[in-house]
Design a protein around this motif. Structure first.
Motif, PDB file in Angstrom:
ATOM      1  N   GLU A  32       0.829  -1.207   0.000  1.00  0.00           N
ATOM      2  CA  GLU A  32       0.000   0.000   0.000  1.00  0.00           C
ATOM      3  C   GLU A  32       0.869   1.265   0.000  1.00  0.00           C
ATOM      4  OE1 GLU A  32      -3.562   2.355   0.318  1.00  0.00           O
ATOM      5  OE2 GLU A  32      -3.250   0.272  -0.272  1.00  0.00           O
ATOM      6  N   LEU A  33       2.019   1.190   0.668  1.00  0.00           N
ATOM      7  CA  LEU A  33       2.932   2.334   0.728  1.00  0.00           C
ATOM      8  C   LEU A  33       3.823   2.432  -0.510  1.00  0.00           C
ATOM      9  CD1 LEU A  33       3.977   2.038   4.485  1.00  0.00           C
ATOM     10  CD2 LEU A  33       2.431   3.739   3.471  1.00  0.00           C
ATOM     11  N   GLY A  34       3.707   1.469  -1.433  1.00  0.00           N
ATOM     12  CA  GLY A  34       4.454   1.527  -2.689  1.00  0.00           C
ATOM     13  C   GLY A  34       5.697   0.666  -2.747  1.00  0.00           C
ATOM     14  N   ALA A  35       5.797  -0.324  -1.893  1.00  0.00           N
ATOM     15  CA  ALA A  35       6.992  -1.169  -1.849  1.00  0.00           C
ATOM     16  C   ALA A  35       7.043  -2.152  -3.012  1.00  0.00           C
ATOM     17  CB  ALA A  35       7.031  -1.950  -0.540  1.00  0.00           C
ATOM     18  N   ALA A  36       8.270  -2.523  -3.359  1.00  0.00           N
ATOM     19  CA  ALA A  36       8.522  -3.618  -4.302  1.00  0.00           C
ATOM     20  C   ALA A  36       9.260  -4.696  -3.503  1.00  0.00           C
ATOM     21  CB  ALA A  36       9.375  -3.128  -5.461  1.00  0.00           C
ATOM     22  N   PHE A  37       9.099  -5.936  -3.919  1.00  0.00           N
ATOM     23  CA  PHE A  37       9.673  -7.059  -3.184  1.00  0.00           C
ATOM     24  C   PHE A  37      10.552  -7.912  -4.081  1.00  0.00           C
ATOM     25  CE2 PHE A  37       5.644  -5.992  -1.236  1.00  0.00           C
ATOM     26  CZ  PHE A  37       5.964  -5.938   0.106  1.00  0.00           C
ATOM     27  N   ALA A  38      11.540  -8.544  -3.482  1.00  0.00           N
ATOM     28  CA  ALA A  38      12.371  -9.524  -4.178  1.00  0.00           C
ATOM     29  C   ALA A  38      12.616 -10.673  -3.206  1.00  0.00           C
ATOM     30  CB  ALA A  38      13.696  -8.912  -4.614  1.00  0.00           C
ATOM     31  N   GLU A  39      12.477 -11.879  -3.699  1.00  0.00           N
ATOM     32  CA  GLU A  39      12.728 -13.062  -2.874  1.00  0.00           C
ATOM     33  C   GLU A  39      14.226 -13.238  -2.705  1.00  0.00           C
ATOM     34  OE1 GLU A  39      10.406 -14.937  -1.377  1.00  0.00           O
ATOM     35  OE2 GLU A  39       8.845 -13.661  -2.251  1.00  0.00           O
ATOM     36  N   ARG A  40      14.630 -13.634  -1.523  1.00  0.00           N
ATOM     37  CA  ARG A  40      16.018 -13.934  -1.231  1.00  0.00           C
ATOM     38  C   ARG A  40      16.120 -15.395  -0.828  1.00  0.00           C
ATOM     39  NH1 ARG A  40      19.238  -9.233   0.431  1.00  0.00           N
ATOM     40  NH2 ARG A  40      20.823 -10.809   0.723  1.00  0.00           N
ATOM     41  N   GLU A  41      17.276 -15.810  -0.382  1.00  0.00           N
ATOM     42  CA  GLU A  41      17.467 -17.203   0.014  1.00  0.00           C
ATOM     43  C   GLU A  41      16.610 -17.545   1.226  1.00  0.00           C
ATOM     44  OE1 GLU A  41      20.111 -14.482   2.040  1.00  0.00           O
ATOM     45  OE2 GLU A  41      20.047 -14.912  -0.088  1.00  0.00           O
ATOM     46  N   GLY A  42      16.201 -18.798   1.273  1.00  0.00           N
ATOM     47  CA  GLY A  42      15.379 -19.260   2.387  1.00  0.00           C
ATOM     48  C   GLY A  42      14.062 -18.517   2.464  1.00  0.00           C
ATOM     49  N   SER A  43      13.711 -18.047   3.627  1.00  0.00           N
ATOM     50  CA  SER A  43      12.440 -17.353   3.804  1.00  0.00           C
ATOM     51  C   SER A  43      12.649 -15.844   3.949  1.00  0.00           C
ATOM     52  CB  SER A  43      11.703 -17.915   5.022  1.00  0.00           C
ATOM     53  OG  SER A  43      12.520 -17.788   6.163  1.00  0.00           O
ATOM     54  N   ARG A  44      13.737 -15.364   3.411  1.00  0.00           N
ATOM     55  CA  ARG A  44      14.005 -13.932   3.463  1.00  0.00           C
ATOM     56  C   ARG A  44      13.352 -13.210   2.286  1.00  0.00           C
ATOM     57  NH1 ARG A  44      16.791 -15.587   7.037  1.00  0.00           N
ATOM     58  NH2 ARG A  44      18.731 -15.313   8.030  1.00  0.00           N
ATOM     59  N   ILE A  45      12.979 -11.965   2.551  1.00  0.00           N
ATOM     60  CA  ILE A  45      12.361 -11.143   1.520  1.00  0.00           C
ATOM     61  C   ILE A  45      12.996  -9.750   1.576  1.00  0.00           C
ATOM     62  CG2 ILE A  45      10.460 -10.488   3.046  1.00  0.00           C
ATOM     63  CD1 ILE A  45       8.675 -10.407   0.540  1.00  0.00           C
ATOM     64  N   GLU A  46      13.303  -9.227   0.405  1.00  0.00           N
ATOM     65  CA  GLU A  46      13.900  -7.908   0.292  1.00  0.00           C
ATOM     66  C   GLU A  46      12.779  -6.916   0.001  1.00  0.00           C
ATOM     67  OE1 GLU A  46      18.198  -7.301  -1.437  1.00  0.00           O
ATOM     68  OE2 GLU A  46      16.716  -7.329  -3.032  1.00  0.00           O
ATOM     69  N   VAL A  47      12.721  -5.832   0.768  1.00  0.00           N
ATOM     70  CA  VAL A  47      11.674  -4.834   0.609  1.00  0.00           C
ATOM     71  C   VAL A  47      12.314  -3.532   0.146  1.00  0.00           C
ATOM     72  CG1 VAL A  47       9.816  -3.572   1.754  1.00  0.00           C
ATOM     73  CG2 VAL A  47      10.352  -5.905   2.475  1.00  0.00           C
ATOM     74  N   PHE A  48      11.872  -3.016  -1.010  1.00  0.00           N
ATOM     75  CA  PHE A  48      12.346  -1.736  -1.538  1.00  0.00           C
ATOM     76  C   PHE A  48      11.272  -0.695  -1.250  1.00  0.00           C
ATOM     77  CE2 PHE A  48      13.986  -5.132  -4.211  1.00  0.00           C
ATOM     78  CZ  PHE A  48      15.344  -4.846  -4.260  1.00  0.00           C
ATOM     79  N   LEU A  49      11.562   0.223  -0.332  1.00  0.00           N
ATOM     80  CA  LEU A  49      10.578   1.227   0.061  1.00  0.00           C
ATOM     81  C   LEU A  49      11.315   2.458   0.563  1.00  0.00           C
ATOM     82  CD1 LEU A  49       7.523   1.793   0.505  1.00  0.00           C
ATOM     83  CD2 LEU A  49       7.761   0.793   2.765  1.00  0.00           C
ATOM     84  N   PHE A  50      10.817   3.636   0.250  1.00  0.00           N
ATOM     85  CA  PHE A  50      11.414   4.920   0.652  1.00  0.00           C
ATOM     86  C   PHE A  50      12.816   5.096   0.066  1.00  0.00           C
ATOM     87  CE2 PHE A  50       9.075   3.418   4.581  1.00  0.00           C
ATOM     88  CZ  PHE A  50       7.918   4.119   4.320  1.00  0.00           C
ATOM     89  N   GLY A  51      13.075   4.458  -1.073  1.00  0.00           N
ATOM     90  CA  GLY A  51      14.395   4.542  -1.676  1.00  0.00           C
ATOM     91  C   GLY A  51      15.440   3.724  -0.935  1.00  0.00           C
ATOM     92  N   LEU A  52      14.991   2.857  -0.048  1.00  0.00           N
ATOM     93  CA  LEU A  52      15.885   2.025   0.756  1.00  0.00           C
ATOM     94  C   LEU A  52      15.540   0.553   0.578  1.00  0.00           C
ATOM     95  CD1 LEU A  52      15.569   4.107   4.030  1.00  0.00           C
ATOM     96  CD2 LEU A  52      17.505   4.138   2.469  1.00  0.00           C
ATOM     97  N   VAL A  53      16.479  -0.286   0.934  1.00  0.00           N
ATOM     98  CA  VAL A  53      16.267  -1.733   0.885  1.00  0.00           C
ATOM     99  C   VAL A  53      16.428  -2.294   2.294  1.00  0.00           C
ATOM    100  CG1 VAL A  53      17.112  -3.918  -0.023  1.00  0.00           C
ATOM    101  CG2 VAL A  53      17.203  -1.872  -1.448  1.00  0.00           C
ATOM    102  N   ARG A  54      15.456  -3.094   2.703  1.00  0.00           N
ATOM    103  CA  ARG A  54      15.539  -3.799   3.984  1.00  0.00           C
ATOM    104  C   ARG A  54      15.250  -5.268   3.719  1.00  0.00           C
ATOM    105  NH1 ARG A  54      17.326   0.413   5.462  1.00  0.00           N
ATOM    106  NH2 ARG A  54      16.749   1.648   7.260  1.00  0.00           N
ATOM    107  N   VAL A  55      15.930  -6.142   4.427  1.00  0.00           N
ATOM    108  CA  VAL A  55      15.703  -7.575   4.294  1.00  0.00           C
ATOM    109  C   VAL A  55      15.053  -8.069   5.580  1.00  0.00           C
ATOM    110  CG1 VAL A  55      16.775  -9.835   3.964  1.00  0.00           C
ATOM    111  CG2 VAL A  55      17.671  -7.838   2.739  1.00  0.00           C
TER     112      VAL A  55
END
Length: 84
Positions: A32-55
């Motif tokens: 809803e806030l405009g994030a994009a996601f990318a799957e990482r190894e295992g059950s990790r997920i990368e979140v692209f939001l506010f011009g930043l990346v958090r895993v």
């Protein structure tokens, strides 16, 4: 913002930190806030939001996010001006 996302945001900002925040609801809020996601190894997920990346680690087998992750998400949202 839809009421469901507002409720999730209120749970994230609740004091003391809630242990009953479902990861699927957090992902929906990020979308809803405009994030994009990318799957990482295992059950990790990368979140692209506010011009930043958090895993983050998707919780399993329980659908609830642990308190440490909820606190980290709250801090990240606060730093970027998102509040309930």
């Amino acid at each position: 913002m839809k009421r469901k996302h507002q409720r999730t945001l209120e749970l994230i900002f609740a004091r003391p930190v809630s242990a009953n925040v479902r990861w699927a609801d957090i992902e929906a809020l990020f979308r809803e806030l405009g994030a994009a996601f990318a799957e990482r190894e295992g059950s990790r997920i990368e979140v692209f939001l506010f011009g930043l990346v958090r895993v983050f680690h998707r919780p399993h087998p329980s659908p609830d996010t642990d308190k440490g992750a909820v606190a980290a998400i709250r801090k990240w949202l606060e730093e970027n001006g998102v509040k309930p």
